[in-house]
Design a protein around this motif. Structure first.
Motif, PDB file in Angstrom:
ATOM      1  N   ARG A   2       0.871  -1.180   0.000  1.00 26.80           N
ATOM      2  CA  ARG A   2       0.000   0.000   0.000  1.00 26.80           C
ATOM      3  C   ARG A   2       0.903   1.224   0.000  1.00 26.80           C
ATOM      4  O   ARG A   2       1.905   1.253   0.723  1.00 26.80           O
ATOM      5  CB  ARG A   2      -0.840   0.044   1.298  1.00 26.80           C
ATOM      6  N   ASP A   3       0.543   2.235  -0.755  1.00 20.38           N
ATOM      7  CA  ASP A   3       1.453   3.390  -0.836  1.00 20.38           C
ATOM      8  C   ASP A   3       1.684   4.063   0.517  1.00 20.38           C
ATOM      9  O   ASP A   3       2.779   4.538   0.802  1.00 20.38           O
ATOM     10  CB  ASP A   3       0.991   4.394  -1.904  1.00 20.38           C
ATOM     11  N   ASP A   4       0.669   4.026   1.377  1.00 15.47           N
ATOM     12  CA  ASP A   4       0.787   4.669   2.698  1.00 15.47           C
ATOM     13  C   ASP A   4       1.929   4.087   3.537  1.00 15.47           C
ATOM     14  O   ASP A   4       2.481   4.759   4.395  1.00 15.47           O
ATOM     15  CB  ASP A   4      -0.501   4.478   3.508  1.00 15.47           C
TER      16      ASP A   4
HETATM   17 MG    MG Z   1      -2.946   4.859   0.109  1.00 21.59          MG
END
Ligand code: MG
Ligand code: ATP
Length: 283
Positions: A51-53
């Motif tokens: 996930r990019d987070d």
């Molecule tokens: Mg994200």
């Protein structure tokens, strides 16, 4: 030596371009959608799909050595990472937007108002810097409907074309941050030879993406004028043609002023213009 790991987005707006960039660098790997990790067969690197987070913190903590992620996510997580390279894709702007009928005119008008966002850290910093004290409401998705639901007076979110704002009766109010995808590393790793090799490949791919290879024919009488129109990449290659008094000129032109240049070249007598994509430029 242990392979380095690079973290990229598993699915979403940055996934495809991140995968494409690594493939354009000559890395061979299967883009397994179902697995978290894949090994590059011809380069000492493993790819983590996340996930990019999570990417900035994974890189900060050394779980991944490198990462590709939006600047907005790095700023929001406040991770301590090094910026190695701006990548030119995933461009967007984080803006405060207000309902069309709102009477707010200046930032000070947001004082005491509620602003909905998924980016509370970036927003808080911006408001503090501008001496505005607003009530930040954290919402994880569909931030743009919150004013219509009377959950907030304004929103702070990613805007690219503005279409989502318009269809929700909102208008841009203040630009807070421009963002694009960035190659990041944990601190202190950028002297690693594998990182340097990868950086060199990435830069050659990025340079190539900005240029076109152009071949054109011109009569010798017009050659000086044609050359004066060409950008300063050392000097163009000039090849004589079978037809007397004609030459072919080979050069590269920046994508951004491509049409302007081509039109001027035609006006100056260029004929049979052939344009080709450039794969890599090694400096
Ligand atoms: Mg994200
Ligand atoms: P994930 O499931 O990995 O958490 P996400 O839903 O948080 O994904 P995406 O919508 O895939 O994230 O966007 C990833 C990044 O793409 C954003 O953080 C931003 O940097 C960039 N981006 C570029 N244009 C846009 C846009 N129009 N809307 C949203 N993000 C954009």
């Amino acid at each position: 030596m242990k392979n380095l790991k690079i973290a990229i987005q598993k699915s979403g707006r940055l996934n495809e371009k991140s995968v494409q960039l690594l493939k354009n660098c000559g890395l061979n790997f299967e883009n397994y959608k179902s697995s978290l990790i894949t090994t590059v067969s011809n380069f000492p690197l493993e790819i983590l799909f996340l996930r990019d987070d999570d990417i900035p913190e994974y890189v900060q903590d050394g779980i991944a050595d490198l990462g590709i992620v939006g600047e907005n996510v790095i700023a929001e997580t406040e991770a301590d990472v090094r910026y190695l390279q701006r990548l030119g894709f995933g461009k967007c702007t984080l803006k405060i937007a207000i309902p069309n009928q709102s009477e707010a005119r200046t930032l000070a008008d947001l004082d005491g108002k509620a602003i909905a966002t998924s980016y509370p850290t970036i927003l808080k910093k911006f408001l503090d810097e501008n001496g505005v004290s607003a009530d930040i409401r954290i919402i994880s998705g569909s931030v743009e409907i919150s004013p219509a639901l009377e959950l907030s007076d304004a929103i702070f979110d990613i805007v690219s074309t503005g279409g989502t704002l318009r269809s929700n009766g909102l208008k841009p109010f203040a630009d807070v941050m421009a963002s694009e995808a960035i190659l990041i590393s944990k601190n202190g790793i950028d002297s690693n030879p594998v990182v340097r090799e990868l950086m060199q490949r990435i830069q050659s791919v990025l340079r190539a993406a900005e240029t076109k290879y152009v071949v054109l024919n011109v009569e010798r009488d017009n050659l000086d004028e044609i050359i004066s129109l060409l950008p300063g990449v050392k000097s163009p290659t000039i090849v004589p043609l079978a037809e007397e008094n004609w030459v072919a000129v080979h050069t590269v032109i920046a994508e951004q002023d491509f049409w302007d240049k081509i039109n001027k070249l035609r006006a100056a007598g260029a004929q049979g213009i052939v344009v080709m994509p450039v794969e890599k430029i090694i400096m």
